[in-house]
Design a protein around this motif. Structure first.
Motif, PDB file in Angstrom:
ATOM      1  N   LYS A  71       0.845  -1.187   0.000  1.00 24.90           N
ATOM      2  CA  LYS A  71       0.000   0.000   0.000  1.00 24.90           C
ATOM      3  C   LYS A  71       0.886   1.245   0.000  1.00 24.90           C
ATOM      4  CE  LYS A  71      -3.842   1.924   2.643  1.00 24.90           C
ATOM      5  NZ  LYS A  71      -4.743   1.699   3.774  1.00 24.90           N
ATOM      6  N   GLY A  72       0.553   2.200  -0.853  1.00 26.06           N
ATOM      7  CA  GLY A  72       1.318   3.438  -0.946  1.00 26.06           C
ATOM      8  C   GLY A  72       2.269   3.497  -2.124  1.00 26.06           C
ATOM      9  N   THR A  73       2.579   2.370  -2.767  1.00 25.96           N
ATOM     10  CA  THR A  73       3.458   2.359  -3.937  1.00 25.96           C
ATOM     11  C   THR A  73       2.814   3.207  -5.038  1.00 25.96           C
ATOM     12  OG1 THR A  73       4.289   0.158  -3.395  1.00 25.96           O
ATOM     13  CG2 THR A  73       4.601   0.909  -5.666  1.00 25.96           C
ATOM     14  N   GLU A  74       3.584   4.111  -5.629  1.00 23.12           N
ATOM     15  CA  GLU A  74       3.038   5.080  -6.585  1.00 23.12           C
ATOM     16  C   GLU A  74       3.149   4.626  -8.031  1.00 23.12           C
ATOM     17  OE1 GLU A  74       5.383   8.493  -5.486  1.00 23.12           O
ATOM     18  OE2 GLU A  74       4.003   9.006  -3.858  1.00 23.12           O
ATOM     19  N   TYR A  75       2.141   5.043  -8.823  1.00 20.38           N
ATOM     20  CA  TYR A  75       2.094   4.791 -10.262  1.00 20.38           C
ATOM     21  C   TYR A  75       2.282   6.119 -10.999  1.00 20.38           C
ATOM     22  CZ  TYR A  75      -0.903   0.861  -8.643  1.00 20.38           C
ATOM     23  OH  TYR A  75      -1.450  -0.215  -7.993  1.00 20.38           O
ATOM     24  N   TYR A  76       2.988   6.066 -12.128  1.00 15.92           N
ATOM     25  CA  TYR A  76       3.230   7.262 -12.939  1.00 15.92           C
ATOM     26  C   TYR A  76       2.960   6.962 -14.404  1.00 15.92           C
ATOM     27  CZ  TYR A  76       5.510   9.280  -8.872  1.00 15.92           C
ATOM     28  OH  TYR A  76       5.766   9.767  -7.618  1.00 15.92           O
ATOM     29  N   GLU A  77       2.615   8.027 -15.141  1.00 12.42           N
ATOM     30  CA  GLU A  77       2.505   7.868 -16.583  1.00 12.42           C
ATOM     31  C   GLU A  77       3.910   7.884 -17.167  1.00 12.42           C
ATOM     32  OE1 GLU A  77       0.078  11.088 -17.979  1.00 12.42           O
ATOM     33  OE2 GLU A  77       1.666  12.561 -17.747  1.00 12.42           O
ATOM     34  N   ILE A  78       4.060   7.277 -18.337  1.00 10.87           N
ATOM     35  CA  ILE A  78       5.324   7.289 -19.060  1.00 10.87           C
ATOM     36  C   ILE A  78       5.135   8.245 -20.228  1.00 10.87           C
ATOM     37  CG2 ILE A  78       7.021   5.938 -20.350  1.00 10.87           C
ATOM     38  CD1 ILE A  78       5.998   3.441 -18.808  1.00 10.87           C
ATOM     39  N   LYS A  79       5.992   9.256 -20.311  1.00 12.05           N
ATOM     40  CA  LYS A  79       5.861  10.268 -21.368  1.00 12.05           C
ATOM     41  C   LYS A  79       5.857   9.611 -22.745  1.00 12.05           C
ATOM     42  CE  LYS A  79       8.126  13.915 -18.709  1.00 12.05           C
ATOM     43  NZ  LYS A  79       9.349  14.725 -18.568  1.00 12.05           N
ATOM     44  N   GLY A  80       4.882  10.004 -23.558  1.00 17.53           N
ATOM     45  CA  GLY A  80       4.795   9.508 -24.930  1.00 17.53           C
ATOM     46  C   GLY A  80       4.131   8.141 -25.055  1.00 17.53           C
ATOM     47  N   ILE A  81       3.691   7.565 -23.942  1.00 16.82           N
ATOM     48  CA  ILE A  81       3.038   6.251 -23.968  1.00 16.82           C
ATOM     49  C   ILE A  81       1.661   6.377 -23.326  1.00 16.82           C
ATOM     50  CG2 ILE A  81       3.124   3.858 -23.156  1.00 16.82           C
ATOM     51  CD1 ILE A  81       6.137   3.972 -23.313  1.00 16.82           C
ATOM     52  N   SER A  82       0.657   5.891 -24.013  1.00 16.75           N
ATOM     53  CA  SER A  82      -0.719   5.935 -23.524  1.00 16.75           C
ATOM     54  C   SER A  82      -0.889   5.060 -22.286  1.00 16.75           C
ATOM     55  CB  SER A  82      -1.663   5.444 -24.629  1.00 16.75           C
ATOM     56  OG  SER A  82      -2.945   5.184 -24.119  1.00 16.75           O
TER      57      SER A  82
END
Length: 145
Positions: A71-82
């Motif tokens: 719990k708490g592990t973060e998710y991020y978008e990857i630039k240029g990838i949907s």
């Protein structure tokens, strides 16, 4: 009795289980399969979520769930990838790992189809019970004559 067993088996068919063949995370109802591919910090975009529920026990769970990360592990978008293709997961050491989109994850959401499935199964069990009960009374009446 075999009718009751068959009908009760029918009801248990509706139980869903998570796919434990992979290490995965769920973000916003989408399941992502964790890879071994590192993502460079320069490719990391905005934070899009975090793990809200963790379990290593097979089952279905709601929220942003993971069978690997706490719990708490973060998710991020990857630039240029949907987001429909992949996301990045922040590791404990600050590095990022890629998770590829796998499928929609239903978790413990309320679904009318599932409720109707169970109601139908219970209705069939009730009919079978009444049928057996009626035949039982008929058999008792035949014996007393």
């Amino acid at each position: 009795m075999s009718v009751i067993f068959a009908l009760s088996s029918f009801i248990t068919l509706g139980t869903a289980h998570a796919d434990w063949a992979h290490r995965f995370v769920v973000n916003d109802g989408k399941s992502y399969i964790i890879s071994d591919t590192q993502v460079e910090s320069a490719q990391i975009g905005a934070k899009i979520g975090k793990v809200t529920s963790y379990s290593d026990k097979e089952g279905t769970y709601s929220g942003n769930f993971s069978n690997v990360y706490p719990k708490g592990t973060e998710y991020y978008e990857i630039k240029g990838i949907s987001l429909k293709e992949a996301i990045a997961i922040k590791q404990d050491d600050g590095s990022f790992i890629k998770a590829a989109y796998g499928s929609e994850y239903e978790g413990k959401a309320f679904h009318l189809k599932t409720v109707l499935f169970y109601i139908g199964g219970l209705f069939l069990l009730l009919i079978a019970f009444l049928f057996v009960k009626n035949n039982w009374k008929q058999s008792e009446n035949d014996f007393t004559k």
